[in-house]
Design a protein around this motif. Structure first.
Motif, PDB file in Angstrom:
ATOM      1  N   MET A   1      26.935 -17.008  46.352  1.00 32.54           N
ATOM      2  CA  MET A   1      28.021 -17.261  45.402  1.00 32.54           C
ATOM      3  C   MET A   1      29.340 -17.318  46.160  1.00 32.54           C
ATOM      4  N   TYR A   2      30.099 -18.393  45.930  1.00 37.91           N
ATOM      5  CA  TYR A   2      31.422 -18.550  46.538  1.00 37.91           C
ATOM      6  C   TYR A   2      32.493 -18.193  45.499  1.00 37.91           C
ATOM      7  N   ILE A   3      33.427 -17.333  45.909  1.00 35.53           N
ATOM      8  CA  ILE A   3      34.466 -16.831  45.006  1.00 35.53           C
ATOM      9  C   ILE A   3      35.827 -17.253  45.552  1.00 35.53           C
ATOM     10  N   LEU A   4      36.636 -17.886  44.710  1.00 36.11           N
ATOM     11  CA  LEU A   4      38.008 -18.230  45.054  1.00 36.11           C
ATOM     12  C   LEU A   4      38.929 -17.194  44.420  1.00 36.11           C
ATOM     13  N   HIS A   5      39.725 -16.515  45.236  1.00 32.25           N
ATOM     14  CA  HIS A   5      40.601 -15.431  44.797  1.00 32.25           C
ATOM     15  C   HIS A   5      42.052 -15.895  44.889  1.00 32.25           C
ATOM     16  N   LEU A   6      42.722 -15.969  43.730  1.00 33.37           N
ATOM     17  CA  LEU A   6      44.131 -16.330  43.620  1.00 33.37           C
ATOM     18  C   LEU A   6      44.889 -15.157  43.010  1.00 33.37           C
ATOM     19  N   SER A   7      46.216 -15.158  43.157  1.00 33.64           N
ATOM     20  CA  SER A   7      46.974 -14.033  42.599  1.00 33.64           C
ATOM     21  C   SER A   7      48.452 -14.382  42.432  1.00 33.64           C
ATOM     22  N   ASP A   8      49.105 -13.658  41.532  1.00 26.74           N
ATOM     23  CA  ASP A   8      50.570 -13.601  41.415  1.00 26.74           C
ATOM     24  C   ASP A   8      51.210 -14.989  41.346  1.00 26.74           C
ATOM     25  N   ILE A   9      50.930 -15.682  40.233  1.00 24.25           N
ATOM     26  CA  ILE A   9      51.472 -17.027  40.038  1.00 24.25           C
ATOM     27  C   ILE A   9      52.925 -16.969  39.566  1.00 24.25           C
ATOM     28  N   HIS A  10      53.272 -16.017  38.720  1.00 19.48           N
ATOM     29  CA  HIS A  10      54.643 -15.852  38.208  1.00 19.48           C
ATOM     30  C   HIS A  10      55.140 -17.144  37.548  1.00 19.48           C
ATOM     31  N   TYR A  11      54.295 -17.729  36.727  1.00 18.59           N
ATOM     32  CA  TYR A  11      54.630 -19.015  36.102  1.00 18.59           C
ATOM     33  C   TYR A  11      55.609 -18.848  34.949  1.00 18.59           C
ATOM     34  N   ARG A  12      56.523 -19.814  34.818  1.00 20.33           N
ATOM     35  CA  ARG A  12      57.362 -19.968  33.632  1.00 20.33           C
ATOM     36  C   ARG A  12      57.543 -21.459  33.378  1.00 20.33           C
TER      37      ARG A  12
ATOM     38  N   ILE B   1      41.728 -14.495  39.287  1.00 23.22           N
ATOM     39  CA  ILE B   1      43.188 -14.411  39.439  1.00 23.22           C
ATOM     40  C   ILE B   1      43.595 -12.972  39.145  1.00 23.22           C
ATOM     41  N   THR B   2      44.176 -12.303  40.158  1.00 18.84           N
ATOM     42  CA  THR B   2      44.419 -10.865  40.033  1.00 18.84           C
ATOM     43  C   THR B   2      45.849 -10.537  39.585  1.00 18.84           C
ATOM     44  N   GLY B   3      46.246 -11.098  38.450  1.00 16.58           N
ATOM     45  CA  GLY B   3      47.433 -10.619  37.758  1.00 16.58           C
ATOM     46  C   GLY B   3      48.741 -11.305  38.082  1.00 16.58           C
ATOM     47  N   ASP B   4      49.781 -10.927  37.311  1.00 17.69           N
ATOM     48  CA  ASP B   4      51.073 -11.593  37.305  1.00 17.69           C
ATOM     49  C   ASP B   4      50.869 -13.100  37.134  1.00 17.69           C
ATOM     50  N   LEU B   5      50.147 -13.434  36.073  1.00 18.14           N
ATOM     51  CA  LEU B   5      49.934 -14.834  35.732  1.00 18.14           C
ATOM     52  C   LEU B   5      51.261 -15.516  35.444  1.00 18.14           C
ATOM     53  N   THR B   6      52.152 -14.814  34.737  1.00 19.64           N
ATOM     54  CA  THR B   6      53.466 -15.361  34.403  1.00 19.64           C
ATOM     55  C   THR B   6      54.551 -14.384  34.811  1.00 19.64           C
ATOM     56  N   GLU B   7      55.772 -14.845  34.735  1.00 21.56           N
ATOM     57  CA  GLU B   7      56.959 -14.014  34.960  1.00 21.56           C
ATOM     58  C   GLU B   7      57.519 -13.642  33.587  1.00 21.56           C
ATOM     59  N   ASP B   8      56.987 -12.531  33.022  1.00 15.81           N
ATOM     60  CA  ASP B   8      57.404 -12.073  31.694  1.00 15.81           C
ATOM     61  C   ASP B   8      57.287 -13.221  30.676  1.00 15.81           C
TER      62      ASP B   8
END
Length: 288
Positions: free
Chosen positions: A1-12, A78-85
């Motif tokens: 199994m291949y896992i892609l790990h992304l994090s902290d996008i802070h999208y607005r 995706i390990t959190g901070d998907l958006t900036e508030d």
């Protein structure tokens, strides 16, 4: 199994409107940002964010690179901070964008200290409420446990007794089956200047003899590989910005982003690769 790990996008979304302009920007036009100025207080942090390119540009670049180098991705985390508030619409737009890119690949997210639980539930899950977001998702024979350590506006996160009880029940339910623990706040004090989750010792003691074979975190915006409770514990770079401690309470922010890829077989991590990309754009130096 291949896992892609992304994090902290802070999208607005207000950054989203600059997306196409950012993609078309010539390299020479970025030079004006290389000597970002001094920033102070909350207004300084917002000024830094406003100077940053839309993080969907970095997200798309990472997804393109991952698709090119690994023909098969079985799970995106995706390990959190998907958006900036973010608002509910911010979450709705972000999820739509990610789903358009990754298709039907299983997607597991957790929440960070810049995420708003009520907006996340309304925009991402299409439901009401503001409870912590905890889930177990099975991908093949592996359980992926998303565990919410976030409290909006509390940088270091928290694990209260109720959350600890949920995690204990989840680990009991999964038993000795291979499992991946996904949470936003990192758990190892040696990672750097940013403190780990205050209850990290208690959390790791709960893992005990469980089937957890990989721990994935975010929050620091810098990739890191270590061991926690005898398990591989990895942090991914952000998809937005990173801060470098300059001493004297000053942190220099720059655009820097990346991702991790893992290959798991028979409940063991057989390969880990981190990719980091820096474009030289300094966003400013913030005094805390």
């Amino acid at each position: 199994m291949y896992i892609l790990h992304l994090s902290d996008i802070h999208y607005r979304r207000e950054l989203g409107r600059r997306k196409e302009a950012d993609r078309g920007r010539a390299d020479g036009e970025d030079k004006q940002h290389e000597s970002g100025g001094r920033l102070a207080g909350p207004d300084g942090y917002q000024a830094m964010l406003s100077a940053m390119q839309n993080p969907l540009v970095f997200l798309d670049d990472c997804l393109d690179r991952a698709a090119r180098d690994w023909k098969t991705i079985d799970l995106v985390v995706i390990t959190g901070d998907l958006t900036e508030d973010g608002t509910a619409e911010d979450y709705r737009c972000l999820k739509h964008h990610i789903r358009e890119r990754v298709g039907d690949i299983p997607l597991v997210v957790t929440l960070g200290n810049h995420d708003n639980k009520r907006s996340f539930r309304e925009g991402w899950l299409e439901e009401m409420g503001s409870a912590p977001y905890n889930t177990i998702r099975w991908v093949g024979g592996t359980a992926v446990i998303a565990f919410d350590t976030s409290v909006q506006g509390v940088p270091d996160g928290r694990m209260d007794d109720r959350q600890a009880a949920w995690l204990e029940r989840a680990l009991d339910a999964v038993g000795r089956n291979p499992s991946i623990l996904v949470t936003h706040h990192h758990l190892l004090p040696e990672q750097g200047q940013i403190p780990p989750l205050p209850e990290s010792g208690k959390l790791l003691s709960l893992i005990g003899n469980s089937g957890v074979c990989l721990i994935l975190c975010g929050h620091t915006h810098h990739h890191h590989a270590g061991q926690a409770a005898g398990r591989p514990c990895h942090v991914a770079d952000s998809l937005s910005f990173c801060g470098d401690d300059m001493g004297g309470g000053q942190v220099r922010f720059q655009e820097k982003y990346g991702f991790n890829v893992y290959r798991m077989e028979d409940g063991m991590v057989r390969m880990c690769r981190s990719e980091t990309f820096a474009n030289g754009r300094i966003l400013g130096t913030l005094t805390f």
